[in-house]
Design a protein around this motif. Sequence first.
Motif: not given
Lengths: 220, 183
Positions: A66-67, A69-70, A73-74, B52, B55
């Motif tokens: 899922a990362l 798409s996260r 989104a960011s 995190d 990300h």
Amino acid sequence: MSGADDDFSPETLAAEYVLGTLDAAGHAAASARLAVDPAFAAEVRFWEDRLFPLTALAAPVPPPAALLSRIEASIGAPAPANDNRVRFWRTAALAASAVAASLALFVALRPAHPPVFAVLSPTGAVAPVLVAFGGQGEAIGLRPSAAIGVAQDRDLQLWSLPEGATRPASLGVLPAGGKQLPPGVQPGTKLLVSLEPKGGSPTGQPTGPVVYGGVLQRFR
Amino acid sequence: MPADAASLNDADLILRCAGQDRAAFRTLYAKWSARLHGVALRITRDPALAADATHDAFVQLWQQAARYDPKLGEAGAWLMSLARYRALDLVRRRGRERLGHEPAQDQADQGPDPLASLLAAADGGALHRCLETLQPERRRLIVLAFVEGYSHSQLAALLAVPVGTVKSWIRRSLIGLKECLAS
């Protein structure tokens, strides 16, 4: 850790920054310096490049499915309104000339009070500039030239680094519309903006990347 | 142009990200996310923190792509650095100095000579040669700090030497490495 980390020599500060052994305060000081010292930034790149083969010692591990798409989104914030995407303003000179142009108007309107100003040149892609200005004896305002997109869980935070100081002092979270600097910020002070968790840095020092930096100077 | 994104090299893909090219971004993600995440996981030893860090690293890649200058270094080195710095930041914020967060000896020492695998890396030869000039325990400090993200005090505990000694060994080792790597 102790203040002993303050005594890093210039030749090893970049190396220790890349190695990862600086404590939070030392890391923040090095991050701040990256934004304003091209020779230091080049030294950091030297070490990043030369130590890169060591990253092969960590086995690759696919991130959670899922990362992506996260992440998307960011970064989904709309591009700046100006669709003529300016290339990154690589030199402060270019930014300075643009700011000088806008200040020319400012000066024409207020000839009696020579303003001070800072150019905070963008270090990110197609980013707007931040302009700080203020007349003598007046509050200094800091305004973005266009909206600066920041992820929902982040805030921009403003820092001042007076001449000779080694650690930046927080001037608070930077609202989308800019803010007034507190009284007493002197010409020669570096102004830095870092990307922080919502509400600002939890440590009192920058913890995220320094995305804007510039020096407050007198406009003559 | 999604069709040819896969055929571009990493530096070109990063430059395309600076121009807001989503296909180039996804290509970089497909190619690099496991390596960035692997490095972040090794440093944080925490799946949530590692995710995190990965990300944040890719968000920074998108936002700061124009900062990448191919003349100054490898694209991969730049990308991996984004993840390392975020992972180190997150670990610092969590407080890696607190008692109870002991270095994981098993991971730190896996394999008889982790440096040997550097020889397999395309550009690892020079680094390997220069690391070989250091005394073994100092070489180990450098590798543990970089790969595991250990602080001075964790390294001191692991090697059972004073923190001041660790600091001075690391600094002297880095000065020696710089001379060797720059030559």
